[in-house]
Design a protein around this motif. Structure first.
Motif, PDB file in Angstrom:
ATOM      1  N   PHE A  30      27.033  31.254  -8.850  1.00 15.66           N
ATOM      2  CA  PHE A  30      26.157  29.891  -9.187  1.00 15.66           C
ATOM      3  C   PHE A  30      26.300  29.301 -10.509  1.00 15.66           C
ATOM      4  N   TYR A  31      26.578  30.262 -11.641  1.00 16.36           N
ATOM      5  CA  TYR A  31      26.933  29.656 -12.794  1.00 16.36           C
ATOM      6  C   TYR A  31      28.317  29.404 -13.044  1.00 16.36           C
ATOM      7  N   CYS A  32      29.059  29.372 -12.089  1.00 14.79           N
ATOM      8  CA  CYS A  32      30.487  28.823 -12.238  1.00 14.79           C
ATOM      9  C   CYS A  32      30.803  27.585 -11.067  1.00 14.79           C
ATOM     10  N   MET A  33      30.552  27.956  -9.790  1.00 16.70           N
ATOM     11  CA  MET A  33      30.947  27.105  -8.797  1.00 16.70           C
ATOM     12  C   MET A  33      29.985  26.752  -7.989  1.00 16.70           C
ATOM     13  N   PRO A  34      30.080  25.263  -7.355  1.00 10.23           N
ATOM     14  CA  PRO A  34      29.047  24.925  -6.401  1.00 10.23           C
ATOM     15  C   PRO A  34      29.337  25.654  -5.192  1.00 10.23           C
ATOM     16  N   GLU A  35      28.112  25.817  -4.231  1.00 11.57           N
ATOM     17  CA  GLU A  35      28.384  26.793  -2.912  1.00 11.57           C
ATOM     18  C   GLU A  35      29.321  26.059  -2.112  1.00 11.57           C
ATOM     19  N   THR A  36      29.196  24.376  -2.022  1.00 10.38           N
ATOM     20  CA  THR A  36      30.070  24.046  -1.053  1.00 10.38           C
ATOM     21  C   THR A  36      30.723  22.667  -1.856  1.00 10.38           C
ATOM     22  N   LEU A 124      31.267  42.189 -12.604  1.00  7.17           N
ATOM     23  CA  LEU A 124      30.359  42.720 -11.782  1.00  7.17           C
ATOM     24  C   LEU A 124      28.715  42.486 -12.436  1.00  7.17           C
ATOM     25  N   ASP A 125      27.793  41.629 -11.893  1.00  4.80           N
ATOM     26  CA  ASP A 125      26.691  41.427 -12.754  1.00  4.80           C
ATOM     27  C   ASP A 125      25.669  42.323 -12.208  1.00  4.80           C
ATOM     28  N   THR A 126      25.892  42.966 -11.032  1.00  2.42           N
ATOM     29  CA  THR A 126      24.477  43.775 -10.599  1.00  2.42           C
ATOM     30  C   THR A 126      25.258  45.056  -9.588  1.00  2.42           C
ATOM     31  N   LEU A 127      24.499  45.859  -9.405  1.00  2.00           N
ATOM     32  CA  LEU A 127      24.863  46.954  -8.376  1.00  2.00           C
ATOM     33  C   LEU A 127      23.749  46.932  -7.224  1.00  2.00           C
ATOM     34  N   GLU A 130      21.130  42.750  -2.987  1.00  2.00           N
ATOM     35  CA  GLU A 130      20.654  41.630  -2.679  1.00  2.00           C
ATOM     36  C   GLU A 130      20.812  40.632  -3.843  1.00  2.00           C
ATOM     37  N   ARG A 131      20.634  41.075  -5.184  1.00  2.00           N
ATOM     38  CA  ARG A 131      21.124  40.034  -6.152  1.00  2.00           C
ATOM     39  C   ARG A 131      22.555  39.607  -6.188  1.00  2.00           C
ATOM     40  N   PHE A 132      23.371  40.460  -5.872  1.00  2.00           N
ATOM     41  CA  PHE A 132      24.937  40.276  -5.667  1.00  2.00           C
ATOM     42  C   PHE A 132      25.047  39.131  -4.805  1.00  2.00           C
ATOM     43  N   LEU A 133      24.253  39.104  -3.661  1.00  2.00           N
ATOM     44  CA  LEU A 133      24.255  37.916  -2.664  1.00  2.00           C
ATOM     45  C   LEU A 133      23.840  36.829  -3.201  1.00  2.00           C
ATOM     46  N   ARG A 134      22.783  36.979  -4.026  1.00  2.00           N
ATOM     47  CA  ARG A 134      21.967  35.750  -4.646  1.00  2.00           C
ATOM     48  C   ARG A 134      23.044  35.056  -5.739  1.00  2.00           C
ATOM     49  N   ILE A 135      23.708  35.861  -6.373  1.00  2.00           N
ATOM     50  CA  ILE A 135      24.562  35.360  -7.512  1.00  2.00           C
ATOM     51  C   ILE A 135      25.755  34.839  -7.140  1.00  2.00           C
ATOM     52  N   THR A 136      26.559  35.658  -5.928  1.00  2.69           N
ATOM     53  CA  THR A 136      27.824  35.260  -5.543  1.00  2.69           C
ATOM     54  C   THR A 136      27.698  34.377  -4.209  1.00  2.69           C
ATOM     55  N   VAL A 166      21.855  36.898 -17.024  1.00  3.09           N
ATOM     56  CA  VAL A 166      21.029  35.388 -16.805  1.00  3.09           C
ATOM     57  C   VAL A 166      19.566  35.872 -17.190  1.00  3.09           C
ATOM     58  N   LYS A 167      18.932  35.013 -17.862  1.00  6.00           N
ATOM     59  CA  LYS A 167      17.485  35.454 -18.087  1.00  6.00           C
ATOM     60  C   LYS A 167      16.764  35.224 -16.580  1.00  6.00           C
ATOM     61  N   ASN A 168      15.714  36.057 -16.467  1.00  5.45           N
ATOM     62  CA  ASN A 168      14.917  36.028 -15.271  1.00  5.45           C
ATOM     63  C   ASN A 168      15.700  36.317 -14.000  1.00  5.45           C
ATOM     64  N   LEU A 169      16.695  36.864 -14.259  1.00  6.84           N
ATOM     65  CA  LEU A 169      17.444  37.187 -12.919  1.00  6.84           C
ATOM     66  C   LEU A 169      18.037  38.665 -12.896  1.00  6.84           C
ATOM     67  N   THR A 170      18.995  38.971 -14.054  1.00  5.81           N
ATOM     68  CA  THR A 170      19.668  40.057 -14.254  1.00  5.81           C
ATOM     69  C   THR A 170      18.937  41.112 -15.023  1.00  5.81           C
ATOM     70  N   GLU A 171      17.782  40.998 -15.786  1.00 10.37           N
ATOM     71  CA  GLU A 171      17.354  41.972 -16.427  1.00 10.37           C
ATOM     72  C   GLU A 171      17.235  43.409 -15.790  1.00 10.37           C
ATOM     73  N   PRO A 172      16.750  43.438 -14.649  1.00  8.78           N
ATOM     74  CA  PRO A 172      16.789  44.941 -13.903  1.00  8.78           C
ATOM     75  C   PRO A 172      18.233  45.515 -13.752  1.00  8.78           C
ATOM     76  N   ASP A 173      19.156  44.923 -14.110  1.00  9.52           N
ATOM     77  CA  ASP A 173      20.809  45.456 -13.763  1.00  9.52           C
ATOM     78  C   ASP A 173      21.139  45.812 -15.083  1.00  9.52           C
ATOM     79  N   ILE A 174      20.435  45.699 -16.162  1.00  4.16           N
ATOM     80  CA  ILE A 174      20.992  46.044 -17.491  1.00  4.16           C
ATOM     81  C   ILE A 174      21.057  47.435 -17.497  1.00  4.16           C
ATOM     82  N   VAL A 175      20.045  48.185 -17.431  1.00  2.91           N
ATOM     83  CA  VAL A 175      20.208  49.839 -17.552  1.00  2.91           C
ATOM     84  C   VAL A 175      21.016  50.316 -16.379  1.00  2.91           C
TER      85      VAL A 175
END
Ligand code: SF4
Length: 332
Positions: A30-36, A124-127, A130-136, A166-175
């Motif tokens: 979402f931070y690069c391309m539109p979905e459609t 790769l922003d997340t392991l 669900e969040r991978f799906l939401r981001i990509t 990305v704030k309020n999205l990937t904080e749980p992925d950092i560690v």
């Protein structure tokens, strides 16, 4: 006699060329391309491998020693291993690397390695599935992880993980991502979200800052100490864990701009030379490449582009104008 190096008006020496081989991609961050309704460059406008190789060869005579292959998603470009083999064979190329989203690595990591590629950055922003799906907007996390495991087995080194924060999205992925890197000998680099999204929705409030991530890692894993710059011109600031187990990097374009040491120029897939990721203007090389120009004319064009390079991006100034091209048609 070697040609004079590529120096801009700020005294920066340019030795790093990033070549985008396609603007197509098989995921939709979402931070690069539109979905459609994504606007892609007509295929006839995309440079051939021969044109890319010729441009790289000329650039190497001007002091370029580092080449990075980018996209869109470069592994979508058919027979990419042929281009890798050509570029790896250019005398003077000291470093050849590639940035990929990893989805096609299970099939292509082998042929690319055989062609001479050794250094790879995997986005790769997340392991978290669900969040991978939401981001990509794609369900491909398993393939990316499979690709990373294959790259490790094949002997790619270093393997770096590029994680957009990305704030309020990937904080749980950092560690979890940082742990994944420590456990698998991968260098994770957190990238601050930049205003390069096609839908122009970026705002400062969405930027998870390098300092905030550092804080989370120091509390969640181990204290970190900054590594004195190996190459001050490299975009990432690097840290090592006090316990000696691994490194972590930050590409903090928003909070710690590194333009004063910039050594990079970019060639887009449709043959435009850009002196900066955020440049408003660019130079079309295609008419020369396809119009019978000699190498000297192309050298002049490269020199002129670098000579006209600005001091740096203006993300933090009121003058900032997003570049007319979104990230996927420039390449990282
Ligand atoms: S924003 Fe532009 S000038 Fe600054 S480091 Fe990136 S490419 Fe170089």
């Amino acid at each position: 006699m070697p040609a004079a190096p590529l120096i801009d008006a700020y005294g920066r020496i340019h030795d790093n060329l990033r070549i985008s081989v396609t603007d197509r991609c098989n995921i939709r961050c979402f931070y690069c391309m539109p979905e459609t309704e994504v606007q892609f460059v007509p295929r006839a406008e995309i440079l051939s491998f021969e044109e890319m190789e010729r441009f790289a060869r000329i650039a190497v005579t001007l002091g370029i020693t580092k080449l990075r292959i980018t996209g869109g998603e470069p592994l979508l470009r058919k027979d990419l291993h042929l281009l890798i083999r050509k570029l790896a064979a250019i005398p003077g190329v000291a470093d050849l690397a590639l940035t990929t989203n990893g989805v096609l690595l299970p099939q292509l990591a082998g042929p690319l390695y055989e062609a001479g590629l050794r250094r790879i950055n995997i986005h790769l922003d997340t392991l978290d599935r669900e969040r991978f799906l939401r981001i990509t907007r794609r369900d491909d996390l398993d393939r990316v992880l499979e690709g990373i495991a294959l790259c490790r087995r094949l002997g790619y080194h270093p393997i770096k993980i590029n994680a957009v924060a990305v704030k309020n999205l990937t904080e749980p992925d950092i560690v979890p991502l940082a742990r994944f890197g420590r456990e698998n000998g991968l260098e994770v680099r957190f990238i601050e979200f930049m205003p390069l999204d096609a839908e122009r929705r970026w705002d400062r409030g969405q930027v998870l800052l390098a300092d905030e991530i550092l804080e989370v890692l120091s509390r969640g894993i181990a204290p970190l100490e900054e590594i004195p710059d190996r190459d001050p011109r490299a975009p990432a600031t690097e840290y090592r864990y006090a316990d000696g187990l691994g490194r972590i990097g930050f590409i903090a374009s928003v909070s710690r701009p590194f333009c004063l040491n910039c050594n990079r120029i970019r060639l887009t897939a449709d043959g435009h030379l850009r002196y900066c990721l955020f440049a408003i203007e660019e130079t079309d090389v295609k008419p020369l490449l396809r119009g019978g120009a000699d190498d000297g004319q192309i050298e002049e064009l490269i020199r002129a582009a670098v000579g006209g390079k600005w001091e740096g991006h203006e993300i933090n100034s009121a003058r900032f104008i997003p570049p007319p091209r979104p990230m996927y048609s420039i390449g990282g």
